[in-house]
Design a protein around this motif. Structure first.
Motif, short mmCIF file in Angstrom:
data_model
loop_
_atom_site.label_atom_id
_atom_site.label_comp_id
_atom_site.label_asym_id
_atom_site.label_seq_id
_atom_site.Cartn_x
_atom_site.Cartn_y
_atom_site.Cartn_z
N UNK A 9 0.87 -1.29 -0.14
CA UNK A 9 -0.04 -0.02 -0.04
C UNK A 9 0.90 1.09 -0.10
N UNK A 10 2.06 1.15 0.58
CA UNK A 10 2.66 2.38 0.59
C UNK A 10 3.74 2.46 -0.63
N UNK A 11 3.67 1.50 -1.56
CA UNK A 11 4.48 1.56 -2.87
C UNK A 11 3.99 2.68 -3.68
N UNK A 12 4.60 3.39 -4.61
CA UNK A 12 4.14 4.25 -5.65
C UNK A 12 3.19 3.36 -6.67
N UNK A 13 2.41 3.82 -7.31
CA UNK A 13 1.16 3.22 -8.10
C UNK A 13 2.17 2.65 -9.25
N UNK A 14 3.18 3.11 -9.68
CA UNK A 14 3.85 2.33 -10.64
C UNK A 14 4.69 1.10 -10.45
#
Length: 281
Positions: free
Chosen positions: A204-209
């Motif tokens: 969930x903390x990762x960038x969308x990409x």
């Protein structure tokens, strides 16, 4: 000596024991078979360097020689610390029966327990430069508990793909495993839920990409192996033994051979088949 390397140096590289942690584990394994009092007497990192650089003017202590001769059957200590013969120095042709590691079927090290493995091969060494990590097992503590979240987040953000397949904490197979290990407090269920939550929060903390590069799934089948595959070249395998905790089970380190089929392909296939039957989280 001439510029020719000594035999010990070449044999260590052929068996992929040239890294100190792996050498020490292999040394202790041989020492157990020679004399259990010799376990833990491996040379220091600096001593090993002197052994393999050809700087020694005489052979090491007798006990060291006994263990080395057990590690490399067919070679005497005098030969191990002498110039490498031409037929060993020249790589054999693919399929050549003389290939030293031929019978090992991709196995480069065996450790009595998972703790012995992580002492010799820290998770940093496995994962820090990995581009692709696939794992299946029970709770996957090697990734979720022994490798820092922020470090894992950084890897995935920079391009690493991670696929983790857990034993379903709501399934019947994990309850059967708890009964087998003697747990009455749902320890394995809670630990697996915790680890799934750890990775879910990280995703969930990762960038969308980058989010699609972390996949989490569960399966509900009898757990037989813990398998970690790194970059299509390295595999860590741990069987789940009857009435024994996973941390107490032996661990195998495999390196995929480009020249012939081996155990790497077997465990990669097991992973793939389980992933295809899994349920995403």
């Amino acid at each position: 000596m001439s510029g020719r390397p000594i035999l010990l140096q070449i044999l260590l590289r052929q068996r992929q024991w040239h890294r100190y942690g792996l050498f020490r584990a292999a040394y202790d394994d041989a020492a157990r078979r020679v004399d259990r009092d010799l376990v833990g007497t491996a040379p220091s990192r600096a001593q090993l360097h002197r052994w393999t650089s050809g700087e020694l003017k005489r052979l090491p202590y007798t006990d060291h020689c006994r263990v080395l001769e057990h590690m490399f059957p067919g070679w005497t200590a005098d030969q191990l610390f002498g110039p490498c013969p031409d037929d060993v120095l020249t790589p054999p042709a693919p399929g050549d029966a003389r290939r030293p590691d031929g019978p090992m079927a991709d196995v480069v090290a065996v450790f009595p327990t998972r703790a012995d493995f992580t002492g010799a091969v820290p998770p940093y060494d496995l994962f820090d430069t990995a581009a692709d990590i696939r794992a299946v097992g029970l709770s996957l503590n090697l990734i979720c508990q022994q490798y820092p979240d922020q470090r894992l987040h950084g890897l995935i953000e920079k391009g690493t793909t991670l696929r983790c397949l857990f034993l379903d904490p709501d399934g019947e197979a994990i309850r059967a495993r708890e009964r087998e290990e003697g747990y009455t407090d749902h320890h394995l269920i809670m630990l697996t839920r915790l680890n799934i939550e750890v990775l879910s929060r990280l995703r969930a903390r990762l960038p969308d990409t980058a989010r699609d590069r972390l996949s989490i799934a569960v399966y509900d089948e009898t757990v037989r192996f813990g398998i970690v595959l790194v970059d299509d070249t390295t595999c860590v395998v741990q069987p789940y033994l009857p009435q024994a905790r996973g941390v107490d089970s032996p661990t195998l380190l495999l390196r995929r051979s480009a020249e012939r089929p081996g155990l790497y392909n077997t465990f990669a296939r097991i992973y793939t088949e389980l992933w295809e039957r899994s349920r995403p989280v």
